[in-house]
Design an enzyme around this catalytic site. Structure first.
Site, PDB file in Angstrom:
ATOM      1  N   ASP A 179      -1.837   1.806   5.025  1.00 48.51           N
ATOM      2  CA  ASP A 179      -1.116   1.891   3.758  1.00 48.51           C
ATOM      3  C   ASP A 179      -1.203   3.241   3.042  1.00 48.51           C
ATOM      4  O   ASP A 179      -0.198   3.815   2.672  1.00 48.51           O
ATOM      5  CB  ASP A 179      -1.631   0.803   2.800  1.00 48.51           C
ATOM      6  CG  ASP A 179      -1.562  -0.591   3.401  1.00 48.51           C
ATOM      7  OD1 ASP A 179      -1.175  -0.727   4.577  1.00 48.51           O
ATOM      8  OD2 ASP A 179      -1.887  -1.555   2.680  1.00 48.51           O
ATOM      9  N   GLU A 408     -14.161  -5.592   6.508  1.00 43.30           N
ATOM     10  CA  GLU A 408     -12.807  -5.075   6.755  1.00 43.30           C
ATOM     11  C   GLU A 408     -12.864  -3.664   7.348  1.00 43.30           C
ATOM     12  O   GLU A 408     -12.145  -3.341   8.284  1.00 43.30           O
ATOM     13  CB  GLU A 408     -12.039  -5.078   5.427  1.00 43.30           C
ATOM     14  CG  GLU A 408     -10.575  -4.690   5.533  1.00 43.30           C
ATOM     15  CD  GLU A 408      -9.864  -4.772   4.177  1.00 43.30           C
ATOM     16  OE1 GLU A 408     -10.550  -4.988   3.149  1.00 43.30           O
ATOM     17  OE2 GLU A 408      -8.633  -4.628   4.148  1.00 43.30           O
TER      18      GLU A 408
HETATM   19  C1  2M8 Z   1      -3.648  -4.060   4.270  1.00 46.81           C
HETATM   20  O1  2M8 Z   1      -2.345  -4.075   3.731  1.00 46.81           O
HETATM   21  C2  2M8 Z   1      -1.942  -5.013   2.706  1.00 46.81           C
HETATM   22  C3  2M8 Z   1      -0.442  -4.846   2.528  1.00 46.81           C
HETATM   23  O2  2M8 Z   1       0.203  -5.221   3.711  1.00 46.81           O
HETATM   24  C4  2M8 Z   1      -2.646  -4.820   1.403  1.00 46.81           C
HETATM   25  O3  2M8 Z   1      -3.378  -3.833   1.218  1.00 46.81           O
HETATM   26  O4  2M8 Z   1      -2.472  -5.682   0.537  1.00 46.81           O
HETATM   27  C5  2M8 Z   1      -3.638  -3.123   5.495  1.00 46.81           C
HETATM   28  O5  2M8 Z   1      -4.946  -2.816   5.895  1.00 46.81           O
HETATM   29  C6  2M8 Z   1      -2.871  -3.765   6.651  1.00 46.81           C
HETATM   30  O6  2M8 Z   1      -2.974  -2.997   7.812  1.00 46.81           O
HETATM   31  C7  2M8 Z   1      -3.364  -5.179   6.920  1.00 46.81           C
HETATM   32  O7  2M8 Z   1      -2.524  -5.792   7.865  1.00 46.81           O
HETATM   33  C8  2M8 Z   1      -3.405  -6.032   5.651  1.00 46.81           C
HETATM   34  C9  2M8 Z   1      -4.082  -7.370   5.854  1.00 46.81           C
HETATM   35  O8  2M8 Z   1      -5.307  -7.202   6.480  1.00 46.81           O
HETATM   36  O9  2M8 Z   1      -4.111  -5.352   4.617  1.00 46.81           O
END
Ligand code: 2M8
Length: 447
Positions: A179, A408
């Site tokens: 992101d 994470e």
């Molecule tokens: C993160 O992205 C989401 C938006 O899609 C967020 O920050 O709310 C990123 O690390 C992405 O790669 C990942 O798929 C998602 C869920 O783990 O979180």
């Protein structure tokens, strides 16, 4: 294609080996994050089905319950849009805390009736389907998903490639999965700020200092607003959107996905899908290779800004996912992650180069180590025959779990866990790798 099947009975035999504390902890994470037909990335922070998280979760389930693993991929493609796009999020209507929720995306609905987002995410699902088929084969279940996977890849190479560049145009940083990686900074500065802002809730779950900034969030929301304004006409978005990027990591994962789908469809006797997917893999791979610089590296291209973005992040390592990558590019990608390399950490692959001015070891995609990236680079390395580099990366992945648990992401130097706890892909990939200790110990390259 240079890499082939490494199907090996040993993997099945070894599935329950290494049943130590870490494996038990990882299993608990998957079970706790299980929503029946899919797995949420983390309870609280991410309460819906995310695309590449779910695909990787299937690999973890393969070591616990193969049926459940196939269900994960089935539920992922079940929410596909009519265009063929598999969205980055399929929303759980009962989970109302995540922002932006479904209403921000307009009225998009997947084939199974779930509300979905208007963008996609790295297409690793076909690669995961192949790996599943190799380890826990189920012809019937595999046959049920190949058409949808092919339609998604076709979407990415048609609607998202209006200029015939051979690579898909990504239209939002969220689509890349990385992101707030610094390579998007300049393009985001030109992106619109949303007229209406949603209230951030992510910072209520994890340390706000480690998450993207409010300014980035205002622009993420602005890009969603723009997509809604364009009626999520994906071709238009790829032609005129404010954020239009060629992401070599996304492209390399698509090339791998197409090659893996070609292999899987071939196994199933689905000749038309196998043939089309093989040609797609060749075309995407050739497009990436044609863009390699004199060192072999492939950079993002900011199509809206008209320039290449020469900032080193894990994207340059992830190009190793592409089959048929020229040797110089494989070398260059793996040099970055080799001990002493600018993306190297004892715990895996840094998300951003240590030499980049933006490197921030605790901040999300701007420095920390992520288990999925380390594992994907290891997979690419192994498939290119670089087994030494692959096992070294997998050893670092184990160290990550030892130091940070199932978090994470982690600080690449101290190993302190960051972001959400009990994170699905960290657990799933730890389980997947624990399922083949004998093969690994013998230096074999089975996955
Ligand atoms: C993160 O992205 C989401 C938006 O899609 C967020 O920050 O709310 C990123 O690390 C992405 O790669 C990942 O798929 C998602 C869920 O783990 O979180």
């Amino acid at each position: 294609m240079r890499y082939g099947s490494h199907m090996d009975d040993e993997r099945i035999r070894d599935d329950h080996a290494g049943d130590d504390t870490a494996v038990r902890a990882a299993r608990e994470v998957l079970r706790a994050n299980d929503r029946g037909r899919y797995t949420v990335p983390a309870r609280g922070l991410y309460p819906h089905q995310w695309n590449w998280d779910s695909a990787l979760a299937a690999l973890g389930w393969a070591t616990i319950d193969p049926d459940r693993a196939w269900t994960e991929l089935e539920s992922l493609v079940a929410a596909r849009h009519a265009t063929g796009m598999v969205a980055h999020i399929a929303f759980d209507p009962t989970a109302t805390t995540y922002q932006p929720g479904p209403q921000w995306w307009g009225d998009l609905v997947g084939a199974d009736g779930r509300r979905i987002s208007g963008i996609s995410q790295p297409p690793v699902a076909a690669t995961c389907a192949r790996l599943l088929f190799e380890r826990v084969p189920d012809e019937h279940r595999a046959r049920g998903i190949v058409t949808a996977l092919a339609a998604w890849h076709r979407f990415l190479l048609t609607e998202r490639d209006p200029g015939g560049l051979g690579e898909p145009v990504v239209v939002h940083p969220w689509e890349t999965g990385r992101d707030n990686a610094p390579e998007w900074d300049a393009a985001l500065e030109r992106a619109p700020v949303a007229g209406e802002l949603f209230r951030r809730v992510d910072t209520g779950f994890v340390d706000a200092a480690h998450r993207p900034t409010d300014d980035h969030y205002a622009r993420y929301a602005g890009l969603v607003e723009e997509g809604r304004y364009l009626g999520w006409n994906q071709l238009r978005l790829a032609q005129v959107g404010s954020f239009r990027m060629l992401d070599p990591a996304f492209g390399a994962m698509l090339a791998a996905g197409c090659a893996d789908l070609a292999w899987l469809a071939g196994e199933l006797g689905e000749a038309a899908i196998a043939d089309a997917s093989w040609h797609q893999a060749q075309a995407v791979g050739a497009a990436l290779a044609a863009r390699a610089d004199s060192d072999g590296l492939v950079w993002p291209v900011d199509l809206a800004g008209g320039s290449e973005v020469a900032r080193t992040t894990c994207a340059q390592a992830l190009i190793v996912m592409a089959p048929d990558l020229p040797r110089a590019s494989v070398d260059a990608a793996l040099d970055l992650v080799a001990p002493g390399g600018e993306l190297a950490s004892d715990l895996g692959v840094c998300s951003t180069s240590r030499l980049d001015a933006a490197f921030a070891p605790d901040t999300y995609w701007r420095g920390p180590v992520w288990a999925n990236v380390t594992w994907l680079v290891a997979l690419g390395a192994e498939r290119h025959g670089r087994t030494g580099a692959a096992s070294d990366l997998l050893e670092r992945l184990r160290r990550f779990a030892g130091a940070a648990g199932m978090r994470e992401y982690a600080n690449p130097d101290s190993g302190e866990g960051r972001g959400a706890d009990d994170f699905t892909w960290t657990a799933a990939l730890s389980l997947w790798e624990a399922g083949r200790p004998a093969a690994r110990a013998q230096g074999q390259t089975t996955r």
